[in-house]
Enzyme design. Sequence first.
Site, PDB file in Angstrom:
ATOM      1  N   LYS A  70      42.429  30.981  37.621  1.00  0.00           N
ATOM      2  CA  LYS A  70      41.440  31.930  37.096  1.00  0.00           C
ATOM      3  C   LYS A  70      40.901  31.548  35.713  1.00  0.00           C
ATOM      4  O   LYS A  70      39.781  31.908  35.368  1.00  0.00           O
ATOM      5  CB  LYS A  70      42.039  33.340  37.033  1.00  0.00           C
ATOM      6  CG  LYS A  70      42.153  34.026  38.378  1.00  0.00           C
ATOM      7  CD  LYS A  70      42.675  35.430  38.166  1.00  0.00           C
ATOM      8  CE  LYS A  70      42.671  36.218  39.452  1.00  0.00           C
ATOM      9  NZ  LYS A  70      42.972  37.640  39.214  1.00  0.00           N
ATOM     10  N   ASP A 106      37.955  42.323  38.847  1.00  0.00           N
ATOM     11  CA  ASP A 106      39.246  43.043  38.846  1.00  0.00           C
ATOM     12  C   ASP A 106      39.158  44.368  38.085  1.00  0.00           C
ATOM     13  O   ASP A 106      39.705  45.383  38.519  1.00  0.00           O
ATOM     14  CB  ASP A 106      40.349  42.181  38.221  1.00  0.00           C
ATOM     15  CG  ASP A 106      40.796  41.063  39.152  1.00  0.00           C
ATOM     16  OD1 ASP A 106      40.665  41.210  40.380  1.00  0.00           O
ATOM     17  OD2 ASP A 106      41.272  40.038  38.640  1.00  0.00           O
ATOM     18  N   ALA A 131      51.444  42.174  30.042  1.00  0.00           N
ATOM     19  CA  ALA A 131      50.360  41.672  29.184  1.00  0.00           C
ATOM     20  C   ALA A 131      49.833  40.336  29.704  1.00  0.00           C
ATOM     21  O   ALA A 131      49.355  39.506  28.938  1.00  0.00           O
ATOM     22  CB  ALA A 131      50.856  41.545  27.747  1.00  0.00           C
ATOM     23  N   ALA A 134      46.538  40.036  34.828  1.00  0.00           N
ATOM     24  CA  ALA A 134      46.132  41.298  35.449  1.00  0.00           C
ATOM     25  C   ALA A 134      45.984  42.377  34.377  1.00  0.00           C
ATOM     26  O   ALA A 134      45.052  43.189  34.413  1.00  0.00           O
ATOM     27  CB  ALA A 134      47.155  41.711  36.500  1.00  0.00           C
ATOM     28  N   TYR A 229      50.787  45.719  45.676  1.00  0.00           N
ATOM     29  CA  TYR A 229      50.328  46.347  46.920  1.00  0.00           C
ATOM     30  C   TYR A 229      51.261  46.094  48.104  1.00  0.00           C
ATOM     31  O   TYR A 229      51.063  46.665  49.179  1.00  0.00           O
ATOM     32  CB  TYR A 229      48.890  45.932  47.271  1.00  0.00           C
ATOM     33  CG  TYR A 229      48.692  44.463  47.518  1.00  0.00           C
ATOM     34  CD1 TYR A 229      48.152  43.649  46.533  1.00  0.00           C
ATOM     35  CD2 TYR A 229      49.041  43.892  48.739  1.00  0.00           C
ATOM     36  CE1 TYR A 229      47.983  42.294  46.752  1.00  0.00           C
ATOM     37  CE2 TYR A 229      48.857  42.538  48.969  1.00  0.00           C
ATOM     38  CZ  TYR A 229      48.332  41.742  47.970  1.00  0.00           C
ATOM     39  OH  TYR A 229      48.148  40.406  48.186  1.00  0.00           O
TER      40      TYR A 229
END
Length: 287
Positions: A70, A106, A131, A134, A229
């Site tokens: 990312k 996100d 931290a 995400a 999830y």
Amino acid sequence: MIDGHTQLVGLIGWPVEHTLSPTMHNAAFDALGLNYRYLPLPVEPGRVEAAMRGLPALGFRGANVTVPHKQAVMPHLEEITDSAQAIGAVNTIVVQDGRLVGHNTDGHGFLATLRKPGFKPAGKRALVLGAGGAARAVVYALAQANCTVAIHNRTVQRAAKLAHDMQDMDLCAPVTWTPINTQITDLNLDQFDLLVNTTPVGMWPHTDNAPWPKNLSFPSHWIVFDLVYNPPETRLLRHARELGARTIGGLGMLVRQGARAFEMWTGEKAPVEIMRSTCEQTLKDKI
Ligand code: ATR
């Protein structure tokens, strides 16, 4: 059916075998009768630049980006939106006239899911656990929505760095971090309205773990949001629910960030409920 007109998108990560995204997006394309396919695209670390050049060369409409790439994709994009720049990570790429444009969906996915049960973040106070990457998206989205944030993290320096980065942007509600040696049990929990777990603690297969002390209560007015999830109800959420707090699992955020990416690539409204039920079914089949 795949034919000469099929439009391609995919997921760039390493590894990508366990992702729900191809199933979720392909179900959405099928539901709307769009001639698109979403492919898993495993990209070894060190080959990110080659993969980026490959996207427009192969006619891809775009891609999602996941762990560990990312951040690594960012220097290879022609344009990055302000919010992706502020979060410091790109999870969605759109190919526009051969140029790579990086977005981060996100934060949008998180806020849309949080607001669904009627929660209004403006003027509220959140305690964010973690931290990492995400957390950066969550903290940015909350602060942008005028929600005060306190970050609690195992490594305090990382929480402090994230809070400083947000403060430097000068566009948010206050973002602070809990000082070194502060345990969750030391905090005055009544000052918060919302708890968000952004750590992987409690994720399958370590479902007996929780990022929250076993015997510590939750104020019953709280909303507790776990980005994990799988399982759909983590130990943290079960504990919170049993104590009367409202709970939100991580699947909604996965679906909403995907829906936003889907809309950017196709220009069509995403079939969110189909995406959600496809993910739920796939998770059930896996267990
Ligand atoms: P992601 O991109 O999914 O957020 P990450 O950047 O690796 O992943 O961040 C993971 C976060 O979860 C970090 O805040 C990490 O804490 P550290 O900064 O101290 O590493 C936190 N985390 C991971 N495992 C943890 C554990 N067992 N207990 C507490 N925090 C944990």
